[in-house]
Enzyme design. Sequence first.
Site, PDB file in Angstrom:
ATOM      1  N   GLU A 131      -2.908   7.910 -26.020  1.00  0.00           N
ATOM      2  CA  GLU A 131      -3.777   7.876 -27.264  1.00  0.00           C
ATOM      3  C   GLU A 131      -4.610   6.498 -27.117  1.00  0.00           C
ATOM      4  O   GLU A 131      -4.466   5.647 -26.214  1.00  0.00           O
ATOM      5  CB  GLU A 131      -2.705   7.811 -28.190  1.00  0.00           C
ATOM      6  CG  GLU A 131      -1.785   8.959 -28.261  1.00  0.00           C
ATOM      7  CD  GLU A 131      -0.797   9.041 -29.464  1.00  0.00           C
ATOM      8  OE1 GLU A 131      -0.701   8.028 -30.253  1.00  0.00           O
ATOM      9  OE2 GLU A 131      -0.018  10.049 -29.591  1.00  0.00           O
ATOM     10  N   TRP A 160      -8.427  10.426 -23.162  1.00  0.00           N
ATOM     11  CA  TRP A 160      -8.419  10.176 -21.541  1.00  0.00           C
ATOM     12  C   TRP A 160      -7.525  11.463 -20.925  1.00  0.00           C
ATOM     13  O   TRP A 160      -6.757  11.057 -20.209  1.00  0.00           O
ATOM     14  CB  TRP A 160      -8.067   8.879 -21.111  1.00  0.00           C
ATOM     15  CG  TRP A 160      -8.826   7.765 -21.767  1.00  0.00           C
ATOM     16  CD1 TRP A 160      -9.957   7.429 -21.828  1.00  0.00           C
ATOM     17  CD2 TRP A 160      -8.234   6.734 -22.492  1.00  0.00           C
ATOM     18  NE1 TRP A 160     -10.475   6.601 -22.452  1.00  0.00           N
ATOM     19  CE2 TRP A 160      -9.345   6.032 -23.154  1.00  0.00           C
ATOM     20  CE3 TRP A 160      -6.842   6.575 -22.944  1.00  0.00           C
ATOM     21  CZ2 TRP A 160      -8.957   4.911 -23.626  1.00  0.00           C
ATOM     22  CZ3 TRP A 160      -6.705   5.204 -23.693  1.00  0.00           C
ATOM     23  CH2 TRP A 160      -7.750   4.611 -24.080  1.00  0.00           C
ATOM     24  N   ASP A 241       7.583  10.905 -12.180  1.00  0.00           N
ATOM     25  CA  ASP A 241       8.103  10.509 -11.217  1.00  0.00           C
ATOM     26  C   ASP A 241       7.758  11.667  -9.936  1.00  0.00           C
ATOM     27  O   ASP A 241       7.532  10.986  -8.631  1.00  0.00           O
ATOM     28  CB  ASP A 241       9.782  10.762 -11.262  1.00  0.00           C
ATOM     29  CG  ASP A 241      10.582   9.454 -11.947  1.00  0.00           C
ATOM     30  OD1 ASP A 241       9.761   8.669 -12.138  1.00  0.00           O
ATOM     31  OD2 ASP A 241      11.405   9.717 -12.296  1.00  0.00           O
ATOM     32  N   ARG A 269     -23.876   2.255  14.534  1.00  0.00           N
ATOM     33  CA  ARG A 269     -24.926   1.292  14.229  1.00  0.00           C
ATOM     34  C   ARG A 269     -25.224   0.154  14.974  1.00  0.00           C
ATOM     35  O   ARG A 269     -23.984  -0.569  15.408  1.00  0.00           O
ATOM     36  CB  ARG A 269     -24.614   1.105  12.802  1.00  0.00           C
ATOM     37  CG  ARG A 269     -25.452  -0.361  11.991  1.00  0.00           C
ATOM     38  CD  ARG A 269     -26.609   0.354  11.688  1.00  0.00           C
ATOM     39  NE  ARG A 269     -27.269  -0.902  11.081  1.00  0.00           N
ATOM     40  CZ  ARG A 269     -28.350  -0.575  10.394  1.00  0.00           C
ATOM     41  NH1 ARG A 269     -29.125   0.612   9.787  1.00  0.00           N
ATOM     42  NH2 ARG A 269     -29.025  -1.810   9.823  1.00  0.00           N
ATOM     43  N   THR A 315      12.482   6.831  -9.028  1.00  0.00           N
ATOM     44  CA  THR A 315      11.696   6.341 -10.059  1.00  0.00           C
ATOM     45  C   THR A 315      11.037   5.193  -9.301  1.00  0.00           C
ATOM     46  O   THR A 315       9.818   4.700  -9.312  1.00  0.00           O
ATOM     47  CB  THR A 315      12.333   5.902 -11.236  1.00  0.00           C
ATOM     48  OG1 THR A 315      12.804   7.176 -11.922  1.00  0.00           O
ATOM     49  CG2 THR A 315      11.208   5.081 -12.131  1.00  0.00           C
ATOM     50  N   ILE A 339     -18.711  -2.504   5.363  1.00  0.00           N
ATOM     51  CA  ILE A 339     -19.237  -2.289   7.029  1.00  0.00           C
ATOM     52  C   ILE A 339     -20.487  -1.415   6.988  1.00  0.00           C
ATOM     53  O   ILE A 339     -21.172  -1.605   7.832  1.00  0.00           O
ATOM     54  CB  ILE A 339     -18.040  -1.612   7.714  1.00  0.00           C
ATOM     55  CG1 ILE A 339     -16.964  -2.526   7.867  1.00  0.00           C
ATOM     56  CG2 ILE A 339     -18.445  -0.626   9.061  1.00  0.00           C
ATOM     57  CD1 ILE A 339     -15.492  -1.813   8.338  1.00  0.00           C
ATOM     58  N   GLY A 341     -22.826  -1.505   4.621  1.00  0.00           N
ATOM     59  CA  GLY A 341     -23.730  -2.278   4.129  1.00  0.00           C
ATOM     60  C   GLY A 341     -24.603  -1.418   2.885  1.00  0.00           C
ATOM     61  O   GLY A 341     -24.059  -0.541   2.432  1.00  0.00           O
ATOM     62  N   GLU A 365      -1.764   7.529 -14.571  1.00  0.00           N
ATOM     63  CA  GLU A 365      -0.453   7.911 -14.337  1.00  0.00           C
ATOM     64  C   GLU A 365       0.525   6.496 -14.130  1.00  0.00           C
ATOM     65  O   GLU A 365       1.506   6.473 -13.264  1.00  0.00           O
ATOM     66  CB  GLU A 365      -0.367   8.618 -13.141  1.00  0.00           C
ATOM     67  CG  GLU A 365      -0.800  10.154 -13.530  1.00  0.00           C
ATOM     68  CD  GLU A 365      -0.627  11.102 -12.559  1.00  0.00           C
ATOM     69  OE1 GLU A 365       0.523  11.172 -11.795  1.00  0.00           O
ATOM     70  OE2 GLU A 365      -1.506  12.115 -12.405  1.00  0.00           O
TER      71      GLU A 365
HETATM   72  N1  COS Z   1      13.275   9.404 -16.104  1.00  0.00           N
HETATM   73  C1  COS Z   1      14.057  10.068 -16.939  1.00  0.00           C
HETATM   74  N2  COS Z   1      14.249   9.037 -18.074  1.00  0.00           N
HETATM   75  C2  COS Z   1      13.674   7.809 -18.034  1.00  0.00           C
HETATM   76  C3  COS Z   1      12.890   7.422 -17.184  1.00  0.00           C
HETATM   77  C4  COS Z   1      12.447   8.241 -15.750  1.00  0.00           C
HETATM   78  N3  COS Z   1      11.662   7.864 -14.692  1.00  0.00           N
HETATM   79  N4  COS Z   1      12.266   6.336 -17.345  1.00  0.00           N
HETATM   80  C5  COS Z   1      12.548   6.002 -18.491  1.00  0.00           C
HETATM   81  N5  COS Z   1      13.614   7.283 -19.016  1.00  0.00           N
HETATM   82  C6  COS Z   1      14.345   7.115 -20.115  1.00  0.00           C
HETATM   83  C7  COS Z   1      15.243   5.800 -20.324  1.00  0.00           C
HETATM   84  O1  COS Z   1      16.632   6.135 -19.669  1.00  0.00           O
HETATM   85  C8  COS Z   1      15.562   5.852 -21.740  1.00  0.00           C
HETATM   86  O2  COS Z   1      16.496   6.923 -22.183  1.00  0.00           O
HETATM   87  P1  COS Z   1      17.506   6.415 -23.384  1.00  0.00           P
HETATM   88  O3  COS Z   1      17.043   6.474 -24.552  1.00  0.00           O
HETATM   89  O4  COS Z   1      18.630   7.700 -23.261  1.00  0.00           O
HETATM   90  O5  COS Z   1      18.051   4.987 -22.996  1.00  0.00           O
HETATM   91  C9  COS Z   1      14.117   6.141 -22.236  1.00  0.00           C
HETATM   92  O6  COS Z   1      13.435   7.124 -21.257  1.00  0.00           O
HETATM   93  C10 COS Z   1      13.159   5.126 -22.667  1.00  0.00           C
HETATM   94  O7  COS Z   1      13.046   4.443 -21.602  1.00  0.00           O
HETATM   95  P2  COS Z   1      12.679   2.847 -21.494  1.00  0.00           P
HETATM   96  O8  COS Z   1      13.319   2.079 -22.612  1.00  0.00           O
HETATM   97  O9  COS Z   1      12.634   2.269 -20.253  1.00  0.00           O
HETATM   98  O10 COS Z   1      11.038   2.712 -22.301  1.00  0.00           O
HETATM   99  P3  COS Z   1       9.903   1.853 -22.535  1.00  0.00           P
HETATM  100  O11 COS Z   1       9.378   2.106 -23.834  1.00  0.00           O
HETATM  101  O12 COS Z   1      10.627   0.472 -22.100  1.00  0.00           O
HETATM  102  O13 COS Z   1       8.707   2.197 -21.273  1.00  0.00           O
HETATM  103  C11 COS Z   1       7.790   2.332 -18.977  1.00  0.00           C
HETATM  104  C12 COS Z   1       9.055   2.535 -20.007  1.00  0.00           C
HETATM  105  C13 COS Z   1       6.579   1.159 -19.204  1.00  0.00           C
HETATM  106  C14 COS Z   1       8.161   2.793 -17.794  1.00  0.00           C
HETATM  107  C15 COS Z   1       6.726   3.614 -19.712  1.00  0.00           C
HETATM  108  O14 COS Z   1       6.175   3.481 -20.945  1.00  0.00           O
HETATM  109  C16 COS Z   1       5.677   4.185 -18.828  1.00  0.00           C
HETATM  110  O15 COS Z   1       5.906   4.716 -17.601  1.00  0.00           O
HETATM  111  N6  COS Z   1       4.340   3.668 -19.105  1.00  0.00           N
HETATM  112  C17 COS Z   1       3.411   4.321 -18.446  1.00  0.00           C
HETATM  113  C18 COS Z   1       2.753   5.447 -18.698  1.00  0.00           C
HETATM  114  C19 COS Z   1       1.807   6.272 -17.923  1.00  0.00           C
HETATM  115  O16 COS Z   1       2.244   6.443 -16.970  1.00  0.00           O
HETATM  116  N7  COS Z   1       0.638   6.533 -18.799  1.00  0.00           N
HETATM  117  C20 COS Z   1      -0.191   7.509 -18.139  1.00  0.00           C
HETATM  118  C21 COS Z   1      -0.332   8.636 -18.663  1.00  0.00           C
HETATM  119  S1  COS Z   1      -0.429  10.101 -17.433  1.00  0.00           S
HETATM  120  S2  COS Z   1      -2.333   9.869 -16.786  1.00  0.00           S
END
Ligand code: COS
Length: 385
Positions: A131, A160, A241, A269, A315, A339, A341, A365
Amino acid sequence: MAGLHFALSDEQRALRAEARALASEVLAPIAAAGDPGRVNRPLVQALASNGLLPRLFPEHAGGSAPGDISAIEVCLLREGLAQASTEAETALAMQGIGAYPILQSGSEDLVTRWVPAVARGEAVAAFALSEPEHGSDAGAIELRAEREGGQYRLTGVKTWISNAPDADVYVLFARTTPGAKARGVTAFVLPGDVAGLSGTPLELLSPHPIGRLELDGVKVPADHVLGEVDQGFRVAMATLDLFRPSVGAFVVGMAQAALDAALAHAASREAFGKPLREFQAVSHLLAEMATRTEAARLMVYAAAAAYDGGAPDITRSSAMAKLFATETAQFVVDSAVQIHGAAALERGHPLEHLYREVRAPRIYEGTTEIQREVIARDLYRPLEA
Ligand code: COS
């Protein structure tokens, strides 16, 4: 291709070579005929009719894969395509990331309605998470989904989003429980032509079908929820993942293309009376580019193999592969430009294209910094248990 091949079989290497050949002979001309920045439907259809797109999806969902979606297979296709047509690569990958959450968490009805059409290249899919105010902090998204009887009303903005606003189906993440951060997000399936959904294309550094979506009270039936209400963040993370190593494969393909071009240029070259490759500054740089590309490739396929094998720490390995490969590809493409240029700076030169194209994967991602965050948290997990 010279070098190590991790544990890829002859068949797997042949698939990667087939994807590369199709990209160069069949798909690149179709990509070139498209409207930059918009979905290229003939390209998506050609990916399907040439048998690549169906390979992403299992037979029971209209694809041609014998079992579940294979991370290695996704990587082989992405690396092969990227070496000759980044547009074809991206079109294939976006079909995968857009449809995978439906396959993974959708009801039988939703899978039957959408996945075979995506696999056949008849429907274009999109994954809508980011968002305007929330990219990296995906657990903070605000787009509202309010329950009204047997349906939800969705209001807010996504941006995006690859394949927006032209996609036929969106997997869209919305807030169902205010204030609950990641534990209040739900994944929905939306047809692209639903009332109240509109969008505009965005122009990026490297043209790519991408846009912004506005939802004005869009009505979605409750049975269009993917997985459980308030558990959509897990759907998003599980999708990432799977696809993060394959972003690595995409950029390894670009790095390989840049390395191949630099090797050829340095051999032909001449400067100061000898080929560039005879200058140690150039030959050692080529050696470094090749070594880092191979290291990235090994991490990508190791992460994909771990995913396919059901390893517990995917993960972390996915994040490491994406981080290392995207940073490496930036270095390799930049070095290949150096390389070459000034010739590589001319609009239309293959390296000029790769230089613009290689930048975005360090952001989407999950940025490089978010990958480090994921890895660091995982490193401390055993100590905190
Ligand atoms: N697989 C399954 N569950 C997952 C997970 C994974 N890889 N990663 C986190 N979770 C779960 C956690 O276990 C947690 O579950 P519970 O509520 O049961 O405890 C929940 O999701 C929240 O996880 P967490 O507290 O780690 O979340 P955060 O808000 O701290 O954020 C990050 C984690 C920063 C890793 C996440 O926001 C992220 O990946 N951000 C990037 C987003 C992204 O890639 N954006 C691009 C969009 S696509 S172009």
